[in-house]
Design a protein around this motif. Structure first.
Motif, PDB file in Angstrom:
ATOM      1  N   LEU A   1       0.522  11.431 -24.946  1.00 49.19           N
ATOM      2  CA  LEU A   1      -0.237  10.447 -24.154  1.00 49.19           C
ATOM      3  C   LEU A   1      -0.717  11.104 -22.859  1.00 49.19           C
ATOM      4  CD1 LEU A   1      -0.874   7.299 -24.128  1.00 49.19           C
ATOM      5  CD2 LEU A   1       1.052   7.128 -22.557  1.00 49.19           C
ATOM      6  N   THR A   2       0.188  11.841 -22.247  1.00 54.38           N
ATOM      7  CA  THR A   2      -0.169  12.539 -21.005  1.00 54.38           C
ATOM      8  C   THR A   2      -1.230  13.601 -21.274  1.00 54.38           C
ATOM      9  OG1 THR A   2       2.077  12.205 -20.271  1.00 54.38           O
ATOM     10  CG2 THR A   2       0.831  13.872 -19.095  1.00 54.38           C
ATOM     11  N   ALA A   3      -1.053  14.322 -22.383  1.00 55.37           N
ATOM     12  CA  ALA A   3      -1.981  15.417 -22.675  1.00 55.37           C
ATOM     13  C   ALA A   3      -3.382  14.927 -23.021  1.00 55.37           C
ATOM     14  CB  ALA A   3      -1.430  16.243 -23.834  1.00 55.37           C
ATOM     15  N   PHE A   4      -3.458  13.822 -23.752  1.00 56.78           N
ATOM     16  CA  PHE A   4      -4.771  13.395 -24.252  1.00 56.78           C
ATOM     17  C   PHE A   4      -5.407  12.268 -23.444  1.00 56.78           C
ATOM     18  CE2 PHE A   4      -2.994  15.295 -28.142  1.00 56.78           C
ATOM     19  CZ  PHE A   4      -4.042  16.136 -28.470  1.00 56.78           C
ATOM     20  N   TYR A   5      -4.593  11.450 -22.774  1.00 61.58           N
ATOM     21  CA  TYR A   5      -5.161  10.262 -22.153  1.00 61.58           C
ATOM     22  C   TYR A   5      -4.875  10.215 -20.654  1.00 61.58           C
ATOM     23  CZ  TYR A   5      -5.695   9.389 -27.053  1.00 61.58           C
ATOM     24  OH  TYR A   5      -6.022   9.548 -28.373  1.00 61.58           O
ATOM     25  N   ASP A   6      -3.693   9.754 -20.287  1.00 61.39           N
ATOM     26  CA  ASP A   6      -3.492   9.481 -18.880  1.00 61.39           C
ATOM     27  C   ASP A   6      -2.005   9.606 -18.561  1.00 61.39           C
ATOM     28  OD1 ASP A   6      -3.401   8.420 -16.328  1.00 61.39           O
ATOM     29  OD2 ASP A   6      -4.936   6.910 -16.773  1.00 61.39           O
ATOM     30  N   ALA A   7      -1.701  10.366 -17.538  1.00 60.97           N
ATOM     31  CA  ALA A   7      -0.300  10.563 -17.158  1.00 60.97           C
ATOM     32  C   ALA A   7       0.239   9.358 -16.391  1.00 60.97           C
ATOM     33  CB  ALA A   7      -0.184  11.820 -16.309  1.00 60.97           C
ATOM     34  N   HIS A   8      -0.655   8.449 -15.987  1.00 59.64           N
ATOM     35  CA  HIS A   8      -0.205   7.379 -15.087  1.00 59.64           C
ATOM     36  C   HIS A   8      -0.012   6.038 -15.773  1.00 59.64           C
ATOM     37  CE1 HIS A   8      -0.859  10.293 -12.014  1.00 59.64           C
ATOM     38  NE2 HIS A   8      -2.105  10.454 -12.420  1.00 59.64           N
ATOM     39  N   LEU A   9      -0.115   6.006 -17.093  1.00 58.39           N
ATOM     40  CA  LEU A   9       0.101   4.734 -17.784  1.00 58.39           C
ATOM     41  C   LEU A   9       1.593   4.411 -17.803  1.00 58.39           C
ATOM     42  CD1 LEU A   9      -2.329   5.272 -20.806  1.00 58.39           C
ATOM     43  CD2 LEU A   9      -2.638   3.670 -18.915  1.00 58.39           C
ATOM     44  N   LYS A  10       1.883   3.100 -17.810  1.00 57.21           N
ATOM     45  CA  LYS A  10       3.288   2.692 -17.886  1.00 57.21           C
ATOM     46  C   LYS A  10       3.762   2.880 -19.333  1.00 57.21           C
ATOM     47  CE  LYS A  10       3.923  -1.418 -16.009  1.00 57.21           C
ATOM     48  NZ  LYS A  10       4.239  -2.871 -16.100  1.00 57.21           N
ATOM     49  N   VAL A  11       4.837   3.621 -19.547  1.00 60.53           N
ATOM     50  CA  VAL A  11       5.254   3.956 -20.915  1.00 60.53           C
ATOM     51  C   VAL A  11       6.695   3.546 -21.155  1.00 60.53           C
ATOM     52  CG1 VAL A  11       5.522   5.825 -22.608  1.00 60.53           C
ATOM     53  CG2 VAL A  11       3.776   5.995 -20.852  1.00 60.53           C
ATOM     54  N   ARG A  12       6.956   2.958 -22.324  1.00 56.07           N
ATOM     55  CA  ARG A  12       8.337   2.723 -22.749  1.00 56.07           C
ATOM     56  C   ARG A  12       8.558   3.566 -24.014  1.00 56.07           C
ATOM     57  NH1 ARG A  12      10.931  -3.148 -24.115  1.00 56.07           N
ATOM     58  NH2 ARG A  12       9.690  -3.636 -22.276  1.00 56.07           N
ATOM     59  N   ILE A  13       9.494   4.500 -23.898  1.00 58.76           N
ATOM     60  CA  ILE A  13       9.777   5.364 -25.047  1.00 58.76           C
ATOM     61  C   ILE A  13      10.776   4.659 -25.954  1.00 58.76           C
ATOM     62  CG2 ILE A  13      10.909   7.535 -25.713  1.00 58.76           C
ATOM     63  CD1 ILE A  13       9.620   8.771 -23.217  1.00 58.76           C
ATOM     64  N   VAL A  14      10.451   4.624 -27.256  1.00 64.03           N
ATOM     65  CA  VAL A  14      11.372   3.992 -28.208  1.00 64.03           C
ATOM     66  C   VAL A  14      11.834   5.017 -29.239  1.00 64.03           C
ATOM     67  CG1 VAL A  14      10.553   1.624 -27.975  1.00 64.03           C
ATOM     68  CG2 VAL A  14       9.389   3.160 -29.576  1.00 64.03           C
ATOM     69  N   LYS A  15      13.004   4.725 -29.812  1.00 58.64           N
ATOM     70  CA  LYS A  15      13.511   5.553 -30.903  1.00 58.64           C
ATOM     71  C   LYS A  15      13.972   4.632 -32.026  1.00 58.64           C
ATOM     72  CE  LYS A  15      17.621   6.321 -28.030  1.00 58.64           C
ATOM     73  NZ  LYS A  15      17.667   4.922 -27.714  1.00 58.64           N
ATOM     74  N   ASP A  16      14.541   5.202 -33.071  1.00 59.82           N
ATOM     75  CA  ASP A  16      14.922   4.412 -34.242  1.00 59.82           C
ATOM     76  C   ASP A  16      15.671   3.144 -33.866  1.00 59.82           C
ATOM     77  OD1 ASP A  16      13.821   6.113 -36.035  1.00 59.82           O
ATOM     78  OD2 ASP A  16      15.706   6.951 -36.781  1.00 59.82           O
ATOM     79  N   ASP A  17      15.213   2.027 -34.396  1.00 61.63           N
ATOM     80  CA  ASP A  17      15.867   0.715 -34.307  1.00 61.63           C
ATOM     81  C   ASP A  17      15.817   0.064 -32.925  1.00 61.63           C
ATOM     82  OD1 ASP A  17      16.508   0.906 -37.034  1.00 61.63           O
ATOM     83  OD2 ASP A  17      18.268   2.124 -36.547  1.00 61.63           O
ATOM     84  N   ASP A  18      15.164   0.681 -31.964  1.00 62.26           N
ATOM     85  CA  ASP A  18      14.947  -0.026 -30.695  1.00 62.26           C
ATOM     86  C   ASP A  18      14.111  -1.274 -30.982  1.00 62.26           C
ATOM     87  OD1 ASP A  18      16.336   1.831 -29.318  1.00 62.26           O
ATOM     88  OD2 ASP A  18      14.617   2.745 -28.300  1.00 62.26           O
ATOM     89  N   MET A  19      14.309  -2.308 -30.141  1.00 59.25           N
ATOM     90  CA  MET A  19      13.603  -3.563 -30.396  1.00 59.25           C
ATOM     91  C   MET A  19      12.734  -3.966 -29.213  1.00 59.25           C
ATOM     92  SD  MET A  19      16.097  -6.013 -32.416  1.00 59.25           S
ATOM     93  CE  MET A  19      17.089  -5.423 -33.745  1.00 59.25           C
ATOM     94  N   LEU A  20      11.685  -4.687 -29.539  1.00 58.79           N
ATOM     95  CA  LEU A  20      10.818  -5.261 -28.509  1.00 58.79           C
ATOM     96  C   LEU A  20      10.640  -6.727 -28.867  1.00 58.79           C
ATOM     97  CD1 LEU A  20       8.810  -4.840 -26.103  1.00 58.79           C
ATOM     98  CD2 LEU A  20       7.054  -4.391 -27.817  1.00 58.79           C
ATOM     99  N   ASN A  21      11.262  -7.603 -28.071  1.00 53.94           N
ATOM    100  CA  ASN A  21      11.202  -9.032 -28.361  1.00 53.94           C
ATOM    101  C   ASN A  21       9.982  -9.635 -27.670  1.00 53.94           C
ATOM    102  OD1 ASN A  21      11.638 -11.704 -28.844  1.00 53.94           O
ATOM    103  ND2 ASN A  21      13.820 -11.662 -28.299  1.00 53.94           N
ATOM    104  N   LEU A  22       9.053 -10.145 -28.490  1.00 54.62           N
ATOM    105  CA  LEU A  22       7.832 -10.727 -27.912  1.00 54.62           C
ATOM    106  C   LEU A  22       8.005 -12.220 -27.622  1.00 54.62           C
ATOM    107  CD1 LEU A  22       5.170  -9.069 -30.261  1.00 54.62           C
ATOM    108  CD2 LEU A  22       5.894  -8.282 -28.006  1.00 54.62           C
TER     109      LEU A  22
END
Ligand SMILES: Cc1cc2nc3c(=O)[nH]c(=O)nc-3n(C[C@H](O)[C@H](O)[C@H](O)COP(=O)(O)O)c2cc1C
Ligand SMILES: [Fe+2]
Ligand SMILES: [Fe+2]
Length: 409
Positions: free
Chosen positions: A112-133
């Motif tokens: 993301l940093t290399a191709f787009y923008d280093a300043h975007l807010k990012v949440r890194i996820v890995k296996d089985d992490d959840m995002l409750n909408l």
């Protein structure tokens, strides 16, 4: 452009792309759809976008508008894979909207940093992490590295059982009638498979060893439908597309179908005359075969045929002490996709020194193709009836070896 509610609160936004070379290289005679998804809980997530090609992000924004999802209401942008065909819209998107979080893998964050923008807010996820909408919608993630880039993951929505698989289980080919496989007849899906194999061999093929690992990851989820980033959504045939992808991955090692691909090139039709005899022999045998001339046929088309073929016939003359150059270029490309383990018969014409065979041996050894060769047949100048006889024999031998191998399965 098409908008489809694929499950309660889950929408597909699909944009068609035609008349471009995919990855700047691969011809797509039937185009490609790029699919983006919106999941509406109490909060809204956009999963994968579309390429940044001219006019394409605008189509995505128009679809969001039709869906009554103001861009500024999107809280999460899930990027299963950072390749610009899915993430290229970010440049246009962030001009309109600044308060959103990107969800991606650790490798994805680096890209993301290399191709787009280093300043975007990012949440890194890995296996089985959840995002409750909220509203019952919960996304979880599984990493599927190298299908197709090292950053790749899939997202899964547990209430609806939708798997957002990005490049995995994708196809080329625009299907206008419906987003779902079950709205097509078996005959239509059978015809569409060529576009799935084209996509697989051209885009995913080189990464085949990672496909079974990705399938293991996905098998741990209660998937009700597979919603890829390209092509049809698999509902009725979701198990079939997974099984097909596992088969395509095996084809890389040469455990492919009982099919033969004949690749040929010729300057003055001396090799071409021998090719005609090989084609007649193939035709009379009833085996499935594909014939492609180089340099006329695009690489993507050659690869689509080579991928499903357990055997190859290569016919080319000698040119400046080496192999007819477009054939050498095609073989390099086939070798880079690691189409190993094929049975191969090679023939061709030479004038005074020969040299095509030597270069074939060199390419084969350098790219470690692990092909098994029948004795090659070369002829000086134009082929004679005695040459045709040998060619018929070798082609029949190749056909027989496929038939007997297939009967053992
Ligand atoms: C530009 C050119 C380069 C060639 N270089 C060689 C060569 O290095 N060694 C050789 O044995 N024949 C060479 N040949 C002869 C061809 O291999 C021969 O003409 C052969 O019959 C061509 O087969 P085709 O009609 O299938 O193209 C060359 C021919 C051409 C036109
Ligand atoms: Fe990709
Ligand atoms: Fe893609």
């Amino acid at each position: 452009m098409r908008l489809t509610e694929i499950a309660h609160g889950v929408h597909q936004l699909s944009v068609n792309v035609e008349n471009i070379l995919f990855e700047g290289l691969w011809e797509m005679p039937k185009g490609v759809s790029i699919n983006s998804y919106v999941v509406k809980g109490d909060e809204v997530a956009l999963i994968d976008g579309v390429c940044g090609w001219d006019g394409v992000p605008e189509s995505l924004f128009e679809l969001l508008d039709q869906l009554n999802v103001p861009i500024k209401s999107i809280k999460y942008v899930v990027l299963n894979h950072l390749e610009p065909d899915h993430a290229g819209f970010l440049d246009a998107f962030k001009q309109i909207h600044s308060d959103f979080e990107v969800i991606c893998t650790a490798k994805g964050a680096e890209l993301l940093t290399a191709f787009y923008d280093a300043h975007l807010k990012v949440r890194i996820v890995k296996d089985d992490d959840m995002l409750n909408l909220g509203g019952g919608k919960v996304l979880s993630f599984k990493e599927i590295p190298h299908v197709h880039w090292p950053d790749a993951m899939v997202s899964f929505e547990s209430q609806t059982g939708v798997l957002f698989s990005c490049d995995a289980f994708g196809s080329f080919g625009i299907m206008e009638k419906s987003a779902f496989d079950d709205d097509y007849t078996d005959a239509e899906i059978e015809a569409y498979e060529k576009e799935t194999i084209r996509y697989y061999s051209n885009i995913i093929g080189a990464f085949s060893p990672f496909v079974p690992k990705a399938v293991n990851q996905i098998n741990r989820l209660a998937v009700r439908m597979i919603a890829p980033g390209h092509g049809l959504i698999w509902r009725k045939r979701k198990d079939k597309i997974v099984a097909d992808y596992l088969d395509y991955a095996c084809y890389q090692k040469g455990i492919a179908r009982p099919e033969i691909t004949l690749l040929w090139g010729s300057m003055y039709n001396n090799t071409g005359a021998a090719v005609q005899v090989a084609i007649e022999t193939l035709e009379a045998s009833g085996i499935t075969y594909h014939v492609h001339q180089v340099p006329e046929t695009p690489w993507g088309e050659l690869l689509t045929s080579v991928w499903t073929s357990s055997a190859l016939i290569l016919a080319m003359p000698t040119y400046e002490y080496k192999m007819f150059p477009p054939m050498a270029a095609a073989l390099e490309e086939i070798g880079k996709k690691k189409a190993h383990g094929r049975k191969v018969f090679r023939m061709g014409s030479y004038g005074w020194s020969g040299g095509a065979q030597k270069e074939l041996d060199e390419i084969h050894d350098r790219l470690r193709l692990n092909w098994s060769f029948l004795p090659p047949h070369e002829f000086k100048g134009k082929p004679l009836e005695t040459d045709f006889e040998i060619i018929r024999e070798r082609v029949l031998e190749l056909i027989e070896s496929l038939k007997s191998e297939n009967s053992k399965k």
